[in-house]
Design a protein around this motif. Structure first.
Motif, PDB file in Angstrom:
ATOM      1  N   GLY A   1      38.915  68.882 106.886  1.00  0.00           N
ATOM      2  CA  GLY A   1      39.691  70.086 106.603  1.00  0.00           C
ATOM      3  C   GLY A   1      38.902  71.352 106.862  1.00  0.00           C
ATOM      4  N   ILE A   2      37.657  71.382 106.428  1.00  0.00           N
ATOM      5  CA  ILE A   2      36.795  72.554 106.640  1.00  0.00           C
ATOM      6  C   ILE A   2      36.545  72.770 108.127  1.00  0.00           C
ATOM      7  CG2 ILE A   2      34.439  73.432 106.309  1.00  0.00           C
ATOM      8  CD1 ILE A   2      34.560  72.011 103.497  1.00  0.00           C
ATOM      9  N   ASP A   3      36.267  71.681 108.852  1.00  0.00           N
ATOM     10  CA  ASP A   3      36.001  71.804 110.282  1.00  0.00           C
ATOM     11  C   ASP A   3      37.228  72.303 111.028  1.00  0.00           C
ATOM     12  OD1 ASP A   3      34.049  71.493 112.430  1.00  0.00           O
ATOM     13  OD2 ASP A   3      35.371  69.896 113.154  1.00  0.00           O
ATOM     14  N   LYS A   4      38.400  71.853 110.638  1.00  0.00           N
ATOM     15  CA  LYS A   4      39.641  72.321 111.273  1.00  0.00           C
ATOM     16  C   LYS A   4      39.822  73.819 111.031  1.00  0.00           C
ATOM     17  CE  LYS A   4      43.794  72.157 113.098  1.00  0.00           C
ATOM     18  NZ  LYS A   4      44.177  71.553 114.357  1.00  0.00           N
TER      19      LYS A   4
ATOM     20  N   LYS B   1      39.806  76.932 113.870  1.00  0.00           N
ATOM     21  CA  LYS B   1      40.858  77.947 114.022  1.00  0.00           C
ATOM     22  C   LYS B   1      40.275  79.364 114.016  1.00  0.00           C
ATOM     23  CE  LYS B   1      44.782  75.588 111.862  1.00  0.00           C
ATOM     24  NZ  LYS B   1      45.694  75.622 110.704  1.00  0.00           N
ATOM     25  N   LEU B   2      39.224  79.553 113.213  1.00  0.00           N
ATOM     26  CA  LEU B   2      38.615  80.877 113.069  1.00  0.00           C
ATOM     27  C   LEU B   2      37.465  81.121 114.047  1.00  0.00           C
ATOM     28  CD1 LEU B   2      38.552  81.016 109.152  1.00  0.00           C
ATOM     29  CD2 LEU B   2      40.210  82.101 110.698  1.00  0.00           C
ATOM     30  N   HIS B   3      37.217  80.156 114.936  1.00  0.00           N
ATOM     31  CA  HIS B   3      36.130  80.239 115.916  1.00  0.00           C
ATOM     32  C   HIS B   3      34.783  80.476 115.244  1.00  0.00           C
ATOM     33  CE1 HIS B   3      39.155  80.206 119.013  1.00  0.00           C
ATOM     34  NE2 HIS B   3      39.782  81.214 118.391  1.00  0.00           N
TER      35      HIS B   3
ATOM     36  N   LEU C   1      30.354  64.254 111.094  1.00  0.00           N
ATOM     37  CA  LEU C   1      31.655  63.693 110.698  1.00  0.00           C
ATOM     38  C   LEU C   1      31.654  62.165 110.831  1.00  0.00           C
ATOM     39  CD1 LEU C   1      34.049  66.311 112.356  1.00  0.00           C
ATOM     40  CD2 LEU C   1      33.512  66.083 109.924  1.00  0.00           C
ATOM     41  N   LEU C   2      31.125  61.669 111.941  1.00  0.00           N
ATOM     42  CA  LEU C   2      31.065  60.216 112.137  1.00  0.00           C
ATOM     43  C   LEU C   2      30.052  59.572 111.192  1.00  0.00           C
ATOM     44  CD1 LEU C   2      31.298  60.065 116.024  1.00  0.00           C
ATOM     45  CD2 LEU C   2      33.022  59.274 114.399  1.00  0.00           C
TER      46      LEU C   2
ATOM     47  N   PHE D   1      45.109  66.849 108.660  1.00  0.00           N
ATOM     48  CA  PHE D   1      44.762  68.151 109.226  1.00  0.00           C
ATOM     49  C   PHE D   1      45.000  68.209 110.732  1.00  0.00           C
ATOM     50  CE2 PHE D   1      41.906  67.811 105.454  1.00  0.00           C
ATOM     51  CZ  PHE D   1      42.539  68.788 104.701  1.00  0.00           C
ATOM     52  N   ARG D   2      45.423  67.083 111.323  1.00  0.00           N
ATOM     53  CA  ARG D   2      45.632  66.983 112.777  1.00  0.00           C
ATOM     54  C   ARG D   2      44.411  67.500 113.527  1.00  0.00           C
ATOM     55  NH1 ARG D   2      51.661  69.193 112.384  1.00  0.00           N
ATOM     56  NH2 ARG D   2      52.614  67.294 111.596  1.00  0.00           N
TER      57      ARG D   2
END
Length: 94
Positions: A22-25, A29-31, A40-41, A59-60
């Motif tokens: 969620g944080i990474d998504k 979005k905010l670059h 993540l892995l 979060f797609r």
């Protein structure tokens, strides 16, 4: 006691994985600075694969990347098999 600790660990690491997606998504979005794919892995490999899959879907995020779309379910499958084997071995030797 050991089972309780394992369950608490798995809850924590899966929550961490979910939140990281969620944080990474949001950062994407905010670059802004992002959480690395390796991180993540790595969290998924440490037991957070279910949380990572849920985060990826809800979060797609990273759904088009093959290493996540195929890799996370593969990690979960390997972890499930390892858990079943460990449980069976414990039953045999107790």
């Amino acid at each position: 006691m050991i089972v309780k600790n394992i369950v608490m660990y798995l809850i924590a690491v899966n929550l961490l994985a979910f939140l990281c997606f969620g944080i990474d998504k949001q950062k994407a979005k905010l670059h802004q600075w992002r959480i690395s794919e390796k991180t993540l892995l790595g969290i998924a490999v440490c037991g957070g694969s279910l949380g990572a899959i849920c985060g990826m879907r809800i979060f797609r995020h990273k759904t088009q990347h093959r290493k996540f779309a195929v890799g996370l379910p593969a990690i979960l499958l390997i972890q499930a098999i390892a858990a079943i084997v460990a449980y069976t071995v414990c039953l045999l030797y107790t």
